[in-house]
Motif scaffolding. Sequence first.
Motif, PDB file in Angstrom:
ATOM      1  N   LEU A   1       0.778  -1.390  -0.115  1.00 36.28           N
ATOM      2  CA  LEU A   1      -0.235   0.043   0.180  1.00 36.28           C
ATOM      3  C   LEU A   1       1.099   1.282   0.029  1.00 36.28           C
ATOM      4  O   LEU A   1       2.044   1.249   0.712  1.00 36.28           O
ATOM      5  N   THR A   2       0.169   2.209  -0.541  1.00 35.01           N
ATOM      6  CA  THR A   2       1.056   3.687  -0.589  1.00 35.01           C
ATOM      7  C   THR A   2       0.423   4.342   0.646  1.00 35.01           C
ATOM      8  O   THR A   2      -0.561   3.941   1.109  1.00 35.01           O
ATOM      9  N   PRO A   3       1.138   5.428   0.855  1.00 39.03           N
ATOM     10  CA  PRO A   3       0.789   6.195   2.208  1.00 39.03           C
ATOM     11  C   PRO A   3      -0.592   6.795   1.873  1.00 39.03           C
ATOM     12  O   PRO A   3      -1.499   6.913   2.885  1.00 39.03           O
ATOM     13  N   ALA A   4      -0.944   6.981   0.747  1.00 34.97           N
ATOM     14  CA  ALA A   4      -2.265   7.602   0.401  1.00 34.97           C
ATOM     15  C   ALA A   4      -3.679   6.541   0.287  1.00 34.97           C
ATOM     16  O   ALA A   4      -4.715   7.023   0.631  1.00 34.97           O
ATOM     17  N   GLN A   5      -2.952   5.372   0.650  1.00 35.53           N
ATOM     18  CA  GLN A   5      -3.993   4.050   0.737  1.00 35.53           C
ATOM     19  C   GLN A   5      -4.311   3.732   2.169  1.00 35.53           C
ATOM     20  O   GLN A   5      -5.269   2.998   2.309  1.00 35.53           O
ATOM     21  N   GLU A   6      -3.593   4.428   3.007  1.00 31.81           N
ATOM     22  CA  GLU A   6      -3.625   4.037   4.316  1.00 31.81           C
ATOM     23  C   GLU A   6      -4.813   4.301   4.998  1.00 31.81           C
ATOM     24  O   GLU A   6      -5.232   3.437   5.831  1.00 31.81           O
ATOM     25  N   GLY A   7      -5.445   5.458   4.831  1.00 31.17           N
ATOM     26  CA  GLY A   7      -6.843   5.659   5.437  1.00 31.17           C
ATOM     27  C   GLY A   7      -7.846   4.690   5.089  1.00 31.17           C
ATOM     28  O   GLY A   7      -8.783   4.185   5.736  1.00 31.17           O
ATOM     29  N   ALA A   8      -7.970   4.152   3.550  1.00 26.27           N
ATOM     30  CA  ALA A   8      -8.872   3.190   3.110  1.00 26.27           C
ATOM     31  C   ALA A   8      -8.405   1.889   3.787  1.00 26.27           C
ATOM     32  O   ALA A   8      -9.396   1.271   3.916  1.00 26.27           O
ATOM     33  N   TRP A   9      -7.297   1.446   3.990  1.00 28.24           N
ATOM     34  CA  TRP A   9      -6.962   0.346   4.638  1.00 28.24           C
ATOM     35  C   TRP A   9      -7.344   0.373   5.988  1.00 28.24           C
ATOM     36  O   TRP A   9      -8.193  -0.739   6.493  1.00 28.24           O
ATOM     37  N   THR A  10      -7.408   1.478   6.663  1.00 28.46           N
ATOM     38  CA  THR A  10      -7.970   1.352   8.242  1.00 28.46           C
ATOM     39  C   THR A  10      -9.297   1.348   8.206  1.00 28.46           C
ATOM     40  O   THR A  10      -9.672   0.548   9.120  1.00 28.46           O
ATOM     41  N   ALA A  11      -9.871   1.838   7.375  1.00 28.75           N
ATOM     42  CA  ALA A  11     -11.461   1.731   7.528  1.00 28.75           C
ATOM     43  C   ALA A  11     -11.912   0.434   6.912  1.00 28.75           C
ATOM     44  O   ALA A  11     -12.747  -0.188   7.472  1.00 28.75           O
ATOM     45  N   PHE A  12     -11.158  -0.254   6.017  1.00 32.12           N
ATOM     46  CA  PHE A  12     -11.379  -1.665   5.736  1.00 32.12           C
ATOM     47  C   PHE A  12     -11.192  -2.852   6.816  1.00 32.12           C
ATOM     48  O   PHE A  12     -11.962  -3.415   7.080  1.00 32.12           O
TER      49      PHE A  12
END
Length: 183
Positions: free
Chosen positions: A79-90
């Motif tokens: 994951l890229t840093p920009a995708q971390e928020g989506a990962w956290t929600a997932f």
Amino acid sequence: MTSMFTPLKSVQSLVLAGIMATAALAATAQTVAPAAPATAGAPAKAGGHHGDHMGRHDPAQMQARIARHQAELKAKLKLTPAQEGAWTAFTASRQPPVHGARPDRAAMKAEFDKLTTPERIDKMRALRAQRVAEMTAAMDKRGEATKTFYAALSPEQQKVFDSQRMGRGGMGHGGHHGQHHKG
């Protein structure tokens, strides 16, 4: 006439015992404990492929399994840093729900003792319908969170995600179909 009441009482007792056992099992399975650290050198479970099914309702084991699968998936996705928020929600959507305290068995028994058999059946149906509605809502929430996360992935990451068979039994394993994680 007395002989007719004895079997009825036995049936009522069995029905009540089944309801109480189901409620207790559901309450036990819903309790969430902090995640236990996964150990690389843990001994294999006895019993072959299905040997660990008895431990599936242990909250600590379930949390450890979820954490391990999430860590493996995250590493594979890169994951890229920009995708971390989506990962956290997932990942938050994938956590087992936290439920209140166990039902008071004595109060439940007292409540059911006051009911007639048809009323008990209706009560059991209502409890089952409530549980099914709760499970359906939780699955819908997880599904939407998964679709949102998936949309945030690159096409290459989506292929990796797809290979993990997210919709069929969990994070990176084949669920109840005997399929094994490839990779």
